[in-house]
Design a protein around this motif. Structure first.
Motif, PDB file in Angstrom:
ATOM      1  N   LEU A 170      18.313 -18.299  67.943  1.00 34.28           N
ATOM      2  CA  LEU A 170      17.884 -19.548  68.561  1.00 34.28           C
ATOM      3  C   LEU A 170      16.369 -19.584  68.678  1.00 34.28           C
ATOM      4  CD1 LEU A 170      20.531 -19.573  71.438  1.00 34.28           C
ATOM      5  CD2 LEU A 170      20.699 -20.673  69.192  1.00 34.28           C
ATOM      6  N   PRO A 171      15.740 -20.682  68.291  1.00 29.01           N
ATOM      7  CA  PRO A 171      14.273 -20.763  68.347  1.00 29.01           C
ATOM      8  C   PRO A 171      13.753 -20.891  69.778  1.00 29.01           C
ATOM      9  CG  PRO A 171      15.196 -22.869  67.680  1.00 29.01           C
ATOM     10  CD  PRO A 171      16.356 -21.903  67.727  1.00 29.01           C
ATOM     11  N   ILE A 172      12.610 -20.308  70.021  1.00 31.01           N
ATOM     12  CA  ILE A 172      11.931 -20.427  71.315  1.00 31.01           C
ATOM     13  C   ILE A 172      10.746 -21.363  71.118  1.00 31.01           C
ATOM     14  CG2 ILE A 172      10.702 -19.208  73.143  1.00 31.01           C
ATOM     15  CD1 ILE A 172      12.143 -16.667  72.368  1.00 31.01           C
ATOM     16  N   ASN A 173      10.842 -22.568  71.664  1.00 28.38           N
ATOM     17  CA  ASN A 173       9.717 -23.496  71.550  1.00 28.38           C
ATOM     18  C   ASN A 173       8.680 -23.191  72.638  1.00 28.38           C
ATOM     19  OD1 ASN A 173      10.677 -24.671  73.937  1.00 28.38           O
ATOM     20  ND2 ASN A 173      11.792 -26.278  72.829  1.00 28.38           N
ATOM     21  N   ALA A 174       7.589 -23.917  72.627  1.00 29.38           N
ATOM     22  CA  ALA A 174       6.490 -23.630  73.550  1.00 29.38           C
ATOM     23  C   ALA A 174       6.904 -23.791  75.005  1.00 29.38           C
ATOM     24  CB  ALA A 174       5.305 -24.549  73.238  1.00 29.38           C
ATOM     25  N   THR A 175       7.714 -24.807  75.283  1.00 33.63           N
ATOM     26  CA  THR A 175       8.149 -25.048  76.669  1.00 33.63           C
ATOM     27  C   THR A 175       9.025 -23.913  77.174  1.00 33.63           C
ATOM     28  OG1 THR A 175       8.084 -27.445  76.321  1.00 33.63           O
ATOM     29  CG2 THR A 175       9.362 -26.642  78.198  1.00 33.63           C
ATOM     30  N   LEU A 176       9.982 -23.503  76.339  1.00 31.91           N
ATOM     31  CA  LEU A 176      10.869 -22.413  76.738  1.00 31.91           C
ATOM     32  C   LEU A 176      10.080 -21.111  76.875  1.00 31.91           C
ATOM     33  CD1 LEU A 176      13.603 -21.219  77.338  1.00 31.91           C
ATOM     34  CD2 LEU A 176      14.072 -21.112  74.881  1.00 31.91           C
TER      35      LEU A 176
END
Length: 211
Positions: free
Chosen positions: A143-149
């Protein structure tokens, strides 16, 4: 028996677990048996009531499907997180715990149980991914980790162990989430409702991605 049905209906409105309902009724029946008349099956009865009510067969209840929480409701609960007083993990503030958990659920669509089992060893900060093995299917997902997460995970970051450490049952967290809904003055929702919202948003980005 009417009182038992009334109790069930009220409890379901407030999202009690079915196990909790049956356990509560069993506890009430124990008290009633001690208050009932003395007999072969009630040797310790005190005779305070003429008979012990029979609750009938255990009820099977068809639960309502979880709705997708609205983005406004999710935002309001996010803002209410500073009022959270649990879980008390010592290292992590409840506010940061809940905000990180809500952001993770919304951005990944993880099941609540799978989110609770994520370990820091599964988080790859360089590749910006989280490796999760789905409990329902047994499949691994990256699962990708975006900047917010990433920003929210940094607030609770540790070297090892579970990302969301707590030693109580899942119902313990669900109760706190429902209380946060009340504080935010929004319709109560559960972690599954956040997963539903994530699926709706994924579907908007790519057909079939939310299934």
């Amino acid at each position: 028996i009417d009182l038992f049905y009334c109790f069930f209906n009220l409890a379901l409105v407030f999202f009690f677990l079915l196990f909790t309902l049956h356990a509560t009724i069993d506890s009430v029946l124990v008290v009633l048996r001690h208050c009932g008349p003395i007999g072969p099956r009630l040797p310790h009865g005190r005779g305070l009531i003429p008979n012990v009510p029979y609750p009938g067969r255990r009820l099977r209840i068809r639960m309502r499907p979880h709705r997708a929480v609205t983005l406004d409701e999710l935002s309001e609960v996010y803002e209410a997180c500073p009022h959270a007083d649990r879980p008390a993990t010592g290292r992590i503030k409840p506010r940061d715990f809940w905000r990180a958990l809500l952001v993770l659920l919304y951005n990944t669509g993880l099941r609540f149980g799978d989110a609770r089992r994520v370990e820091w060893s599964s988080v790859d900060w360089q590749e910006k991914t989280i490796v999760v093995q789905a409990s329902k299917t047994g499949k691994q997902h990256w699962l990708p980790i975006n900047a917010t997460l990433a920003r929210h995970l940094e607030t609770i970051r540790a070297d090892s162990g579970p990302v969301f450490p707590f030693a109580r049952t899942p119902h313990y967290l669900t109760t706190q989430l429902l209380e946060l809904c009340d504080i935010a003055d929004v319709t109560r929702f559960t972690a599954q409702s956040v997963r539903r919202r994530a699926a709706v948003e994924f579907e908007k980005l790519q057909m079939g991605a939310g299934s």
